[in-house]
Design a protein around this motif. Sequence first.
Motif, PDB file in Angstrom:
ATOM      1  N   HIS A  99     -34.053 -33.009 -66.219  1.00  0.00           N
ATOM      2  CA  HIS A  99     -32.752 -33.654 -66.054  1.00  0.00           C
ATOM      3  C   HIS A  99     -31.830 -32.679 -65.347  1.00  0.00           C
ATOM      4  O   HIS A  99     -31.886 -31.466 -65.602  1.00  0.00           O
ATOM      5  CB  HIS A  99     -32.177 -34.038 -67.426  1.00  0.00           C
ATOM      6  CG  HIS A  99     -30.959 -34.900 -67.351  1.00  0.00           C
ATOM      7  ND1 HIS A  99     -29.688 -34.377 -67.193  1.00  0.00           N
ATOM      8  CD2 HIS A  99     -30.817 -36.252 -67.418  1.00  0.00           C
ATOM      9  CE1 HIS A  99     -28.815 -35.369 -67.164  1.00  0.00           C
ATOM     10  NE2 HIS A  99     -29.471 -36.517 -67.294  1.00  0.00           N
ATOM     11  N   GLU A 101     -28.740 -31.896 -65.693  1.00  0.00           N
ATOM     12  CA  GLU A 101     -27.843 -31.112 -66.544  1.00  0.00           C
ATOM     13  C   GLU A 101     -28.597 -30.177 -67.478  1.00  0.00           C
ATOM     14  O   GLU A 101     -28.001 -29.280 -68.070  1.00  0.00           O
ATOM     15  CB  GLU A 101     -26.943 -32.039 -67.358  1.00  0.00           C
ATOM     16  CG  GLU A 101     -25.904 -32.758 -66.522  1.00  0.00           C
ATOM     17  CD  GLU A 101     -24.914 -33.500 -67.385  1.00  0.00           C
ATOM     18  OE1 GLU A 101     -23.721 -33.445 -67.070  1.00  0.00           O
ATOM     19  OE2 GLU A 101     -25.330 -34.118 -68.381  1.00  0.00           O
ATOM     20  N   VAL A 104     -27.409 -27.643 -70.479  1.00  0.00           N
ATOM     21  CA  VAL A 104     -26.001 -27.978 -70.762  1.00  0.00           C
ATOM     22  C   VAL A 104     -25.923 -29.310 -71.510  1.00  0.00           C
ATOM     23  O   VAL A 104     -25.163 -29.453 -72.475  1.00  0.00           O
ATOM     24  CB  VAL A 104     -25.178 -28.013 -69.461  1.00  0.00           C
ATOM     25  CG1 VAL A 104     -23.790 -28.611 -69.699  1.00  0.00           C
ATOM     26  CG2 VAL A 104     -25.045 -26.605 -68.886  1.00  0.00           C
ATOM     27  N   ALA A 105     -26.707 -30.291 -71.073  1.00  0.00           N
ATOM     28  CA  ALA A 105     -26.736 -31.581 -71.765  1.00  0.00           C
ATOM     29  C   ALA A 105     -27.265 -31.417 -73.187  1.00  0.00           C
ATOM     30  O   ALA A 105     -26.745 -32.028 -74.132  1.00  0.00           O
ATOM     31  CB  ALA A 105     -27.601 -32.578 -70.997  1.00  0.00           C
ATOM     32  N   ARG A 108     -24.551 -29.804 -75.394  1.00  0.00           N
ATOM     33  CA  ARG A 108     -23.515 -30.771 -75.774  1.00  0.00           C
ATOM     34  C   ARG A 108     -24.006 -31.679 -76.899  1.00  0.00           C
ATOM     35  O   ARG A 108     -23.257 -32.008 -77.817  1.00  0.00           O
ATOM     36  CB  ARG A 108     -23.117 -31.609 -74.558  1.00  0.00           C
ATOM     37  CG  ARG A 108     -22.315 -30.846 -73.510  1.00  0.00           C
ATOM     38  CD  ARG A 108     -22.046 -31.729 -72.321  1.00  0.00           C
ATOM     39  NE  ARG A 108     -21.322 -31.018 -71.268  1.00  0.00           N
ATOM     40  CZ  ARG A 108     -21.459 -31.248 -69.979  1.00  0.00           C
ATOM     41  NH1 ARG A 108     -22.304 -32.197 -69.560  1.00  0.00           N
ATOM     42  NH2 ARG A 108     -20.766 -30.569 -69.085  1.00  0.00           N
ATOM     43  N   LYS A 125     -30.066 -22.988 -66.846  1.00  0.00           N
ATOM     44  CA  LYS A 125     -28.602 -22.886 -66.884  1.00  0.00           C
ATOM     45  C   LYS A 125     -28.219 -21.559 -67.524  1.00  0.00           C
ATOM     46  O   LYS A 125     -28.900 -21.045 -68.409  1.00  0.00           O
ATOM     47  CB  LYS A 125     -27.996 -24.048 -67.680  1.00  0.00           C
ATOM     48  CG  LYS A 125     -28.375 -25.433 -67.166  1.00  0.00           C
ATOM     49  CD  LYS A 125     -27.833 -25.707 -65.778  1.00  0.00           C
ATOM     50  CE  LYS A 125     -28.197 -27.117 -65.322  1.00  0.00           C
ATOM     51  NZ  LYS A 125     -27.762 -27.397 -63.940  1.00  0.00           N
ATOM     52  N   ASP A 129     -22.571 -21.008 -69.100  1.00  0.00           N
ATOM     53  CA  ASP A 129     -22.394 -22.462 -68.991  1.00  0.00           C
ATOM     54  C   ASP A 129     -22.728 -23.162 -70.306  1.00  0.00           C
ATOM     55  O   ASP A 129     -22.091 -24.151 -70.675  1.00  0.00           O
ATOM     56  CB  ASP A 129     -23.278 -23.028 -67.878  1.00  0.00           C
ATOM     57  CG  ASP A 129     -22.761 -22.689 -66.488  1.00  0.00           C
ATOM     58  OD1 ASP A 129     -21.585 -22.289 -66.370  1.00  0.00           O
ATOM     59  OD2 ASP A 129     -23.544 -22.818 -65.526  1.00  0.00           O
ATOM     60  N   THR A 133     -19.934 -25.149 -73.652  1.00  0.00           N
ATOM     61  CA  THR A 133     -19.963 -26.490 -74.238  1.00  0.00           C
ATOM     62  C   THR A 133     -19.415 -26.507 -75.658  1.00  0.00           C
ATOM     63  O   THR A 133     -19.146 -27.574 -76.211  1.00  0.00           O
ATOM     64  CB  THR A 133     -21.396 -27.047 -74.280  1.00  0.00           C
ATOM     65  OG1 THR A 133     -22.185 -26.249 -75.171  1.00  0.00           O
ATOM     66  CG2 THR A 133     -22.024 -27.047 -72.894  1.00  0.00           C
ATOM     67  N   SER A 213     -26.464 -36.451 -58.885  1.00  0.00           N
ATOM     68  CA  SER A 213     -25.803 -35.211 -59.296  1.00  0.00           C
ATOM     69  C   SER A 213     -25.615 -34.243 -58.130  1.00  0.00           C
ATOM     70  O   SER A 213     -24.884 -33.253 -58.243  1.00  0.00           O
ATOM     71  CB  SER A 213     -26.624 -34.526 -60.392  1.00  0.00           C
ATOM     72  OG  SER A 213     -27.851 -34.039 -59.864  1.00  0.00           O
ATOM     73  N   GLY A 359     -30.874 -38.154 -70.844  1.00  0.00           N
ATOM     74  CA  GLY A 359     -29.893 -37.084 -70.786  1.00  0.00           C
ATOM     75  C   GLY A 359     -29.341 -36.709 -72.152  1.00  0.00           C
ATOM     76  O   GLY A 359     -30.043 -36.767 -73.171  1.00  0.00           O
ATOM     77  N   GLN A 360     -28.068 -36.327 -72.185  1.00  0.00           N
ATOM     78  CA  GLN A 360     -27.444 -35.933 -73.444  1.00  0.00           C
ATOM     79  C   GLN A 360     -27.553 -37.008 -74.524  1.00  0.00           C
ATOM     80  O   GLN A 360     -27.920 -36.691 -75.669  1.00  0.00           O
ATOM     81  CB  GLN A 360     -25.969 -35.578 -73.213  1.00  0.00           C
ATOM     82  CG  GLN A 360     -25.227 -35.216 -74.495  1.00  0.00           C
ATOM     83  CD  GLN A 360     -23.740 -34.995 -74.277  1.00  0.00           C
ATOM     84  OE1 GLN A 360     -23.298 -34.686 -73.162  1.00  0.00           O
ATOM     85  NE2 GLN A 360     -22.955 -35.137 -75.325  1.00  0.00           N
TER      86      GLN A 360
END
Length: 415
Positions: A99, A101, A104-105, A108, A125, A129, A133, A213, A359-360
């Motif tokens: 993915h 993100e 980071v996803a 989160r 990442k 970064d 979050t 993205s 994703g997230q």
Amino acid sequence: MPSWLSRVENPWKQNPWFESVAVAQQRARERLPAPVYGALVAGSERGQTVADNQAAFGEIGLAPHVAGQTQERSIGTRVFGQDVSLPVLISPTGVQAVHPEGEVAVARAAAARGTVMGLSNFASKSVEDVTATGATTFFQMYWTGDRETMVQRMTRAHRAGARGLMATLDWSFSMGRDWGSPEIPEKVDLKTMVRMAPKVATKLRWLSTFAASGVVPDLTAPNLAPPGGAAPTFFGAYYEWMTTPPPSWDDVAWMAEQWRQISGTPFVLKGVCRVDDALRAVDAGVAGLSVSNHGGNNLDGTPAAIRMVKPIADRVGHQVDVVMDGGVRRGSDVAKAVALGAKAVLIGRSYLWGLAANGQPGVENVLDILRGGIDSALRGLAVPSVQDLTPEHLLVPEGFHRELGGSVPQVSAGL
């Protein structure tokens, strides 16, 4: 509106919600190019250990009550000095190119569900970064590079806000997969995209996510970048690992002490399979350890992690927090691990499938599935809190546990 009704009203649109980790896996398989999906599920050699990680949970039964359950149940706990809303932590995994993100996803999602985010130093990442979050982040390191380089990476993680350090030392890069290893390109450039186009051309939804993205899958490791320098590729990181002499127990004690001086937060050793190694780890000054066989990606033939939890927890669980990872797919799996002495479990493939699928929200979905399964187990067992689970709530077959190195009464670091 019930989720099933939304699917009836619009049968042409797949509901992004899924009801089990198995469905998340199926969604990931449908969505991802074959080499990417293969990298998520592969184990080393014949896959004996990766299979046993899951199968072993199925050998353990539960002993439910028919009445007397409590209306309210608590599944929160405290592990590695952190209060978490459920005994499920995010295990650090390498480059998450499923993915755009990536980590980071996942961070989160961990923050939204009140648990700890484990971040690999092979992540796609940066630690800055990820900690931005707001997720409680434990930074993970392999024993790679010289000591000065390792201290620099620890210091960077601490300055970014990491609340703990996980050292993974069990990786031997044992490969030779009987079904073949998925291709991992050195980097994603035009030449690579053209060469791999036939493998990804049919995965339009996955491609469209990256296109929207404005990024391409990142196969570099920014957390291994030297100060002011460029991030190495996965193969550059692998070369550093290959050329670094394996650590001794004195090195483990040094690493733990360096992190204590830099941060003062917990140092956790990941990859412990033997009782004598657990005793050495305590002697070396760890605050916690994870009973793990690297998800079946280390030495094939190592027992399932759940088989090794109780012998290790019985010996050192009163001194340090013991967690486990490997094969967790259901909330009942979590309950079984906790009943056998683990303070919590780490999940890897499960959340990566959720990330690939949606994703997230997909990662949050996986955590919610596990939360619901833990609560169902507590209700059925008539246990008010996850912290009240004991082996008496389980049906464990004779010979289930594997006590490796258990004949050593006591050892010291450096031996």
